[in-house]
Design an enzyme around this catalytic site. Sequence first.
Site: not given
Length: 251
Positions: A41, A108, A142
């Site tokens: 990331e 995301k 994440c």
Amino acid sequence: MRIGVVQHDIVWEDREANYARLAPQVARAAAAGAELVLLSETFSTGFSMTPGIGEPEDGPSAGFLRAQAAEHGVWVAGSCPEIAPGEELPYNSLVLAGPDGTVHRYRKLHPFTHGGEAERYLGGDAPVSLEIGGLRITPFICYDLRFADAFWSAAETTDVYLVTANWPATRRHHWTTLLRARAIENQAYVVACNRVGTGGDGIEHAGDSQVIDPMGELLATAAGGETLVLADVDAAEVAATRKRFQFLADR
């Protein structure tokens, strides 16, 4: 398909330094037979909340991924802060670049409110699934890992979940536990890349990158240093597992 996970440190907010560090690591993965190479990331900046850290879509970080993909004839993926046309704030955007110039993006879904990301980044709208080399791939980033429903929603069209992260060492047990849970409950591979080293925000990262099979078994794992993790994944293994244990239908 053989997938290479490059577990690496990040030079804080220094894109050019990170490109220079990562280029030989991508080359190493490709030389080892990887057809898809996963970086961390925010591979080019670190998990920065600094105003102005965003770059345009198809900016320098995406350009680096495209160049590496073309040079080595592989797919290369990692996330970076990208500002879409008409927006002021960036998305935490996973860019997956192919050797033929194809580019896919996933934004995301869940900005990390605890770390201030929700104030500095926009959230995406939906999971993205795509097919590469006969594998149905769904990427996440994440904090998304904590939201099982997002993974569930894509399970029927997923053989491999890619998860790229800057997950902190203080919660490393959460990272490894949730990765294995997502593989077991969705009967799919999970290929996970977490950075190592200490960010400019003082947060330490333990790595623990790994590849998990559809039964939750570890195929490959890394400890705390910079390294390359390699594993072979097969869509037929996902299909066989789901046929043998027909759990998804019972949802």
